[in-house]
Design a protein around this motif. Structure first.
Motif, PDB file in Angstrom:
ATOM      1  N   ILE A 140      10.485 -19.739   0.180  1.00 51.91           N
ATOM      2  CA  ILE A 140       9.416 -18.858  -0.281  1.00 51.91           C
ATOM      3  C   ILE A 140       8.610 -19.586  -1.341  1.00 51.91           C
ATOM      4  N   PRO A 141       7.295 -19.712  -1.087  1.00 57.18           N
ATOM      5  CA  PRO A 141       6.482 -20.469  -2.043  1.00 57.18           C
ATOM      6  C   PRO A 141       6.376 -19.736  -3.379  1.00 57.18           C
ATOM      7  N   LYS A 142       5.992 -20.479  -4.400  1.00 57.28           N
ATOM      8  CA  LYS A 142       5.801 -19.889  -5.715  1.00 57.28           C
ATOM      9  C   LYS A 142       4.618 -18.926  -5.627  1.00 57.28           C
ATOM     10  N   PRO A 143       4.755 -17.700  -6.103  1.00 61.73           N
ATOM     11  CA  PRO A 143       3.657 -16.741  -5.920  1.00 61.73           C
ATOM     12  C   PRO A 143       2.405 -17.160  -6.674  1.00 61.73           C
ATOM     13  N   PRO A 144       1.249 -17.066  -6.028  1.00 62.77           N
ATOM     14  CA  PRO A 144       0.000 -17.327  -6.754  1.00 62.77           C
ATOM     15  C   PRO A 144      -0.279 -16.181  -7.720  1.00 62.77           C
ATOM     16  N   ALA A 145      -1.218 -16.394  -8.630  1.00 62.38           N
ATOM     17  CA  ALA A 145      -1.525 -15.354  -9.619  1.00 62.38           C
ATOM     18  C   ALA A 145      -2.010 -14.092  -8.915  1.00 62.38           C
ATOM     19  N   MET A 146      -1.546 -12.925  -9.414  1.00 58.40           N
ATOM     20  CA  MET A 146      -1.999 -11.655  -8.857  1.00 58.40           C
ATOM     21  C   MET A 146      -3.264 -11.237  -9.610  1.00 58.40           C
ATOM     22  N   THR A 147      -4.341 -10.976  -8.865  1.00 52.94           N
ATOM     23  CA  THR A 147      -5.605 -10.626  -9.511  1.00 52.94           C
ATOM     24  C   THR A 147      -6.150  -9.342  -8.904  1.00 52.94           C
ATOM     25  N   ALA A 148      -7.147  -8.779  -9.569  1.00 50.92           N
ATOM     26  CA  ALA A 148      -7.791  -7.569  -9.036  1.00 50.92           C
ATOM     27  C   ALA A 148      -8.357  -7.865  -7.648  1.00 50.92           C
ATOM     28  N   GLU A 149      -8.837  -9.110  -7.467  1.00 52.01           N
ATOM     29  CA  GLU A 149      -9.422  -9.471  -6.175  1.00 52.01           C
ATOM     30  C   GLU A 149      -8.342  -9.535  -5.088  1.00 52.01           C
ATOM     31  N   SER A 150      -7.200 -10.140  -5.429  1.00 47.69           N
ATOM     32  CA  SER A 150      -6.143 -10.258  -4.412  1.00 47.69           C
ATOM     33  C   SER A 150      -5.662  -8.866  -4.009  1.00 47.69           C
ATOM     34  N   VAL A 151      -5.577  -7.959  -4.992  1.00 45.46           N
ATOM     35  CA  VAL A 151      -5.147  -6.589  -4.690  1.00 45.46           C
ATOM     36  C   VAL A 151      -6.175  -5.907  -3.786  1.00 45.46           C
ATOM     37  N   ALA A 152      -7.465  -6.115  -4.075  1.00 43.19           N
ATOM     38  CA  ALA A 152      -8.511  -5.489  -3.267  1.00 43.19           C
ATOM     39  C   ALA A 152      -8.494  -6.032  -1.838  1.00 43.19           C
ATOM     40  N   ARG A 153      -8.318  -7.345  -1.714  1.00 45.37           N
ATOM     41  CA  ARG A 153      -8.242  -7.931  -0.374  1.00 45.37           C
ATOM     42  C   ARG A 153      -7.021  -7.395   0.367  1.00 45.37           C
ATOM     43  N   GLY A 154      -5.902  -7.277  -0.366  1.00 47.40           N
ATOM     44  CA  GLY A 154      -4.679  -6.750   0.234  1.00 47.40           C
ATOM     45  C   GLY A 154      -4.854  -5.328   0.703  1.00 47.40           C
ATOM     46  N   LYS A 155      -5.593  -4.539  -0.070  1.00 45.04           N
ATOM     47  CA  LYS A 155      -5.836  -3.146   0.291  1.00 45.04           C
ATOM     48  C   LYS A 155      -6.596  -3.067   1.614  1.00 45.04           C
ATOM     49  N   ALA A 156      -7.575  -3.958   1.756  1.00 45.91           N
ATOM     50  CA  ALA A 156      -8.359  -3.972   3.003  1.00 45.91           C
ATOM     51  C   ALA A 156      -7.463  -4.342   4.193  1.00 45.91           C
ATOM     52  N   SER A 157      -6.599  -5.360   3.996  1.00 38.44           N
ATOM     53  CA  SER A 157      -5.694  -5.760   5.092  1.00 38.44           C
ATOM     54  C   SER A 157      -4.728  -4.634   5.424  1.00 38.44           C
ATOM     55  N   TYR A 158      -4.247  -3.964   4.383  1.00 37.84           N
ATOM     56  CA  TYR A 158      -3.291  -2.863   4.556  1.00 37.84           C
ATOM     57  C   TYR A 158      -3.897  -1.795   5.475  1.00 37.84           C
ATOM     58  N   ALA A 159      -5.181  -1.501   5.227  1.00 36.11           N
ATOM     59  CA  ALA A 159      -5.862  -0.500   6.049  1.00 36.11           C
ATOM     60  C   ALA A 159      -6.086  -1.036   7.468  1.00 36.11           C
ATOM     61  N   GLU A 160      -6.502  -2.292   7.537  1.00 38.45           N
ATOM     62  CA  GLU A 160      -6.855  -2.883   8.827  1.00 38.45           C
ATOM     63  C   GLU A 160      -5.631  -3.014   9.747  1.00 38.45           C
ATOM     64  N   LEU A 161      -4.519  -3.412   9.161  1.00 40.75           N
ATOM     65  CA  LEU A 161      -3.305  -3.627   9.958  1.00 40.75           C
ATOM     66  C   LEU A 161      -2.645  -2.309  10.369  1.00 40.75           C
ATOM     67  N   GLY A 162      -3.052  -1.213   9.741  1.00 39.55           N
ATOM     68  CA  GLY A 162      -2.449   0.074  10.075  1.00 39.55           C
ATOM     69  C   GLY A 162      -1.116   0.315   9.392  1.00 39.55           C
ATOM     70  N   CYS A 163      -0.893  -0.307   8.250  1.00 43.46           N
ATOM     71  CA  CYS A 163       0.368  -0.100   7.520  1.00 43.46           C
ATOM     72  C   CYS A 163       0.562   1.379   7.205  1.00 43.46           C
TER      73      CYS A 163
END
Lengths: 572, 276
Positions: A140-163
């Motif tokens: 497991i790679p070292k986690p990159p910094a968590m940012t407001a942008e990464s969270v926003a991008r993740g939110k979009a993927s979460y919706a798109e993937l149907g989680c």
């Protein structure tokens, strides 16, 4: 001979099976498997069974079921979806356990013992003996910094993937398919509650979430996204999930609910903002397993409370997660549970696809003109307004069509607050299961299919008396997998507990999930905790600080004066 | 094991050794002892000592030091004289003033810290293992709590095979009903333990199984929280009254299992002298 050689290699500490995928599988030495069997028989067989088939004596009572080692399907792995875990994966999960399941952590096992156990566990499935099944685990790679942008991008993927179809929009397990999910063994299975990261089976660190996203959970409906998504996309979605859980890895359970004193009116129509100043207290909910009608696996595992009061009234807000807001049917603390449902197999009674209710909300006080109450209640407005159509999950609709008709359930969701009738002055409190013969309790009960609450007098769970609404009022709302219920009562009451500024009182909670057929004694509950009525103004410490400083100063002055006089007389 | 914070203890010992080397005066020694003990009780333990217990220890230390100093006139003088010289001699005035100001400030700061302590609910001391009644009735059977014994225990000698079977039955009962709270490995930290107060009994703890006879556990199992005497916080205990779910034999079997699985032996019965 070969086995012995491999065993020797193992003993020398080179025993990571996945280190070289082309080599023959490392199944451990006879001695290791024998030692592993001994540990297994003593510690593991109760649940996983002597044959490793997950059918130990405890198995029928567990949810989730113990792992069937003969299947070769393991949830928590660093290997690709569908593959066997590495030895390190197995050792890791034995060591840390599976939180909020009956699989405990075994930190006391040495690395050698873990290796023996793993060797024995692997002997249950022939899959481990085949060289072609050997795969390397990922690092497991070292986690990159968590940012407001990464969270926003993740939110979009979460919706798109149907989680959200399973986990729900805010991760509270209210997705349309959630109640129908089954694992590969045909046992009902719940999606992870992403708002409660401490319950994540494989751990709640960002690395753990990333691993689950990448390799999935074998044998469950949770797919792997290692190939469908780039590493960056998987970290983004990890960050969104981490944010859904409040970016915390531990539950921080409370023992005290602090009621905040406010100056304005306590108006249930303004319930949305009423508690803005009040601190939240999160209490653990466990099953009622003490009296007949037991719930070994209650639907809820925690409840958040907030409280405010003024000179006249007290309001307490309760929030908890629920797959479905069951606002039809009925519920009451005294409903009988037939013996066959006592300690029944977990979730066996859960009707498939108890479809989404329209998000029932009740209006504040019982008023003769219901229409008038509705338009005076902003909660009602908020609910009826936009987005209602937008937010509907297409899957949920499918479900409604095939599921239990119009979402009607026999039992409605319900909640209760419990207080002693008389404030205890010693260790002797009323029995926390609805009181006892000599020490009664009051329940503030809300059947969430009804608009009016009821006050119950309990002398034990077999002696409950409904006293009617009295001076209680309640409002409730179900939204995105969360019930939010607000009780209101006058601060002082005749014949019931009166609350005083700076006073404490014991408080306990019960939650019923209608879809899980929880009613009466079958419910989730808490033990006694406390509520504290924080004074409007905390006394300033300035007075006592000045007094003690002055006191010390006076003593000093006296000592110095005495010493000076003594020196003078000595000199004279 | 990890009871103490060794760094703190070594630090205190090092300071004491230094004072020994420089032949510190009695006053310095008394102060060093008091401060050393304060640091020890507040910082020297791996798990913090409750404030009330700290105060008790420091009170005892203070009394002991007072008794030591006042045990002879010479000691009193060697303790008081430096103080009198410091406060009374004009030469030290410059050093005295900051000390005179620092002490009240310290006292005020202590009050400030006390005021910041978060509120805690009223605390009532509870007896963890209250005494049982002399006799209980379970499913119409009277059980003598003092002279009685587990009716299956004698099989351990007379019929080991049958005894094993009872232990196995007890194991099945345990893993059907008990381990949700008392845990898989009997450590009292089962999957519901975090929601209970008081916490479920830990059977690995040396203070539990070896300290009681089997009748004690039979009583606790059969009568549960509601059967707890008042001093045991009966309203809080989540222990069910197992007589509502289990037969007497099942309860005796689960007691056998607890001892068998942990390897502990029940406490030996006291032999009364009145016997001939």
């Amino acid at each position: 001979m070969r086995i012995a050689a491999i065993g020797l290699a193992c003993a020398l500490g080179v025993g990571v099976a996945s280190a070289d995928a082309s080599a023959a599988p490392d199944l451990g030495s006879d001695a290791q498997r024998a030692a592993g069997k001994e540990l297994y028989t003593r510690n593991c067989a109760q649940c996983h069974g002597d044959k490793g088939d997950g059918n130990g004596v405890a198995a029928p009572h567990l949810m989730p079921r113990p792992r069937d080692f003969t299947s070769g399907k393991f949830k928590i792995r660093t290997t690709p979806s569908g593959k066997l875990p590495t030895d390190e994966d197995l050792k890791h999960i034995i060591k840390v356990g599976m939180p909020y399941t009956s699989m405990p952590a075994w930190p006391e096992f040495s690395d050698e013992q873990l290796m023996s156990l793993v060797s024995y566990v692997k002997s249950f499935s022939p899959d481990f003996a085949r060289a072609e099944n050997q795969v390397e685990g990922m690092t497991i790679p070292k986690p990159p910094a968590m940012t407001a942008e990464s969270v926003a991008r993740g939110k979009a993927s979460y919706a798109e993937l149907g989680c959200a179809r399973c986990h729900g929009e805010l991760g509270r397990t209210d997705g349309g398919t959630a109640p129908t999910l089954k694992d590969d063994f045909d046992h009902p299975i719940l999606p992870a509650d992403l708002s409660r990261p401490w319950t994540f089976r494989g751990g709640a660190r960002r690395e753990d979430i990333f691993r689950a996203m990448t390799t999935g959970l074998n044998g469950t409906p949770m797919p792997a996204f290692g190939e469908a998504l780039t590493e960056e996309q998987r970290w983004d979605i990890t960050d969104y999930i981490f944010a859904l859980g409040g970016s915390s890895e531990s539950p921080d359970y409370a023992t005290l609910l602090t009621a905040k004193k406010i100056t304005g009116d306590i108006d249930l129509a303004a319930a949305d903002t009423l508690f803005d100043q009040a601190p939240a207290a999160f209490f653990p909910i466990v099953g009622q397993i003490m009296q007949p009608g037991r719930a070994f696996h209650p639907a809820s595992n925690g409840l958040t409370a907030r409280a405010v009061y003024n000179d006249a009234d007290l309001a307490i807000e309760l929030r908890w997660n629920d797959m479905r807001g069951n606002a039809s049917g009925k519920n009451a603390p005294d409903l009988a549970v037939p013996p066959e449902e006592d300690a029944a197999e977990p979730m066996a009674a859960k009707p498939a696809g108890a479809a989404a209710d329209d998000g029932g909300w009740g209006d504040a006080e019982e008023k003769p003109a219901a229409g008038k109450a509705a338009d005076a209640d902003p909660w009602g407005d908020a609910e009826a307004k936009p987005g209602d159509a937008d937010e509907k999950d297409p899957w949920a609709e499918d479900d409604g069509a095939t599921g239990a008709g119009d979402g009607a359930s026999e039992f409605s969701d319900a909640v209760a607050l419990q207080f002693p009738v008389v404030l205890p002055t010693s260790i002797r409190k009323p029995y926390f299961l609805f009181g006892d013969k000599d020490h009664p309790v009051h329940l503030w009960f809300a059947d969430l299919a009804r608009k009016t609450p009821s006050l119950w007098l309990g002398h034990g769970s077999d002696k409950m008396e409904n006293l009617g609404a009295r001076d209680l009022a309640v409002t409730s709302r179900f939204e995105k997998g969360e019930w939010r219920v607000v009780f209101k009562r006058r601060l002082r009451s005749t014949g019931a507990l009166s609350f005083e500024e700076h006073g404490f009182a014991p408080i306990a909670f019960s939650v019923w999930d209608g879809a899980s057929r929880e009613r009466g004694n079958k419910r989730g509950l808490t033990t006694w905790w406390s509520i504290y009525f924080e004074p409007a103004e905390k006394p300033s410490p300035a007075g006592s600080m000045a007094a003690s400083a002055l006191g010390v100063l006076v003593l000093e002055a006296a000592f110095v004066a005495w010493a000076r006089r003594r020196k003078r007389t000595e000199a004279a | 094991m990890n009871l103490f914070d060794l760094r703190v203890i070594l630090g205190i010992l090092a300071v004491m050794a230094l004072l020994r080397l420089v032949r510190a005066s009695l006053l310095v020694w008394i102060l060093a002892w008091w401060i050393g003990m304060y640091v020890f009780v507040s910082r020297g333990f791996a798990t913090p000592v409750p404030a009330s217990a700290q105060n008790i220890y420091l009170g005892i230390v203070t009394l002991a030091l007072f008794a030591y100093v006042t045990s002879s006139g010479e000691r009193v003088r060697s303790f008081v004289d430096p103080l009198v010289t410091f406060a009374g001699d004009g030469r030290y005035t410059l050093a005295l003033v900051p000390v005179l100001l620092a002490l009240p400030a310290l006292a005020a700061y202590r009050e400030y810290v006390n005021a910041k302590v978060p509120v805690e609910p009223p605390f009532f001391a509870r007896t963890v293992h209250p005494s049982p009644p002399t006799e209980i009735t379970v499913h119409d059977v009277k059980v003598d709590m003092v002279g009685g014994d587990n009716p299956l225990r004698h099989l351990e000698q007379s019929d080991p095979e049958k005894f094993r079977q009872h232990v196995e039955n007890g194991k099945a009962v345990y893993y059907e009903h008990c381990f949700f709270c008392h845990a898989d490995a009997l450590g009292g930290d089962g999957m519901y333990a975090h929601g209970l107060n008081p916490a479920p009994a830990n059977f690995i703890d040396q203070g539990v199984l070896p300290n009681f006879q089997e009748t004690f556990f039979f009583w606790r199992i059969a009568k549960g929280g509601p059967g707890m005497p008042d001093e045991g916080a009966p309203g809080d205990s989540a222990m069910p009254e197992w007589e509502r779910f289990l037969s007497n034999e099942e309860m005796w079997e689960v007691v056998l299992f607890l001892y068998d699985h942990t390897g502990y032996r029940p406490r030996a019965r006291e032999v009364h002298a009145e016997g001939h």
